[in-house]
Design a protein around this motif. Structure first.
Motif, PDB file in Angstrom:
ATOM      1  N   GLY A   1      44.674  45.026  37.118  1.00 54.34           N
ATOM      2  CA  GLY A   1      43.365  44.400  36.907  1.00 54.34           C
ATOM      3  C   GLY A   1      43.435  42.933  36.530  1.00 54.34           C
TER       4      GLY A   1
ATOM      5  N   SER B   1      40.328  39.827  33.007  1.00 53.68           N
ATOM      6  CA  SER B   1      41.418  40.461  32.252  1.00 53.68           C
ATOM      7  C   SER B   1      42.688  39.633  32.320  1.00 53.68           C
ATOM      8  CB  SER B   1      41.716  41.855  32.807  1.00 53.68           C
ATOM      9  OG  SER B   1      40.614  42.694  32.634  1.00 53.68           O
TER      10      SER B   1
ATOM     11  N   GLU C   1      42.512  39.332  41.465  1.00 55.28           N
ATOM     12  CA  GLU C   1      41.529  39.771  42.463  1.00 55.28           C
ATOM     13  C   GLU C   1      41.848  39.107  43.788  1.00 55.28           C
ATOM     14  OE1 GLU C   1      37.880  38.403  40.750  1.00 55.28           O
ATOM     15  OE2 GLU C   1      37.834  40.000  39.258  1.00 55.28           O
TER      16      GLU C   1
ATOM     17  N   SER D   1      41.540  37.511  37.378  1.00 58.62           N
ATOM     18  CA  SER D   1      40.364  38.244  36.902  1.00 58.62           C
ATOM     19  C   SER D   1      40.120  37.842  35.450  1.00 58.62           C
ATOM     20  CB  SER D   1      40.626  39.744  36.974  1.00 58.62           C
ATOM     21  OG  SER D   1      41.623  40.095  36.029  1.00 58.62           O
TER      22      SER D   1
END
Length: 174
Positions: free
Chosen positions: A78, A99, A81, A97
């Motif tokens: 995560g 995160s 992207e 991202s």
């Protein structure tokens, strides 16, 4: 009586500097669950958000398939992207991202805490000397870094206030 420790000869400075850089890297880059190669990808993406896979691979000094595998792992966690490019939807753009950004911020905060702890263990006068030395080192290294970034054959003027600046007298602007 305290043991006398001679200052290393000046030709030892590169080795001592490299050792210190390694220690700082270890202290500030501790990421127990994320391999260094993946952290490196995140750092590149932080600086060059939206780059494509080939550019990432070139930045890492690796092949696109290897970079793609690293991105697969980071996408699974995560931290990364993948989005189609605006001009060519076949091209994939890589972005950090939320995160991934949070992970880097936490990593930096932990590293800064580690460095602060080491600095706190040093006598105040030695911390001041270290700061002065690092500032001088950075000022001397900056023109080399700028020349490297500008490419071969680039001619750069010295930074104002550096000893190479002809308008400088004793480290201060005239």
């Amino acid at each position: 009586m305290a043991a006398f420790r001679a200052r290393p000869p000046s030709d030892e400075a590169p080795r001592v500097t490299a050792d210190a850089a390694e220690l700082l890297e270890v202290l500030s880059g501790r990421a127990p669950t994320t391999p260094a190669s993946q952290v490196r990808v995140l750092l590149v993406l932080e600086q060059h958000d939206g780059i494509n896979l080939r550019t990432l691979a070139d930045s890492l000094g690796t092949t696109p398939p290897s970079a793609s595998r690293l991105c697969d792992r980071l996408e699974t966690t995560g931290f990364l992207e993948r989005r189609p490019g605006a001009a060519d939807r076949r091209e994939v753009r890589l972005r950090l991202s939320g995160s991934g950004r949070s992970f880097l911020a936490d990593l930096r905060a932990r590293g800064e805490g580690e460095v602060r702890a080491v600095l706190a263990a040093m006598p105040s006068a030695k911390r001041e000397a270290l700061l002065e030395g690092l500032e001088t080192f950075c000022a001397a290294a900056a023109p080399r870094i700028l020349a490297h970034d500008a490419g071969p054959g680039a001619v750069l003027s010295p930074r104002p206030g550096t000893p190479e600046d002809p308008d400088t007298r004793g480290g201060r602007t005239a």
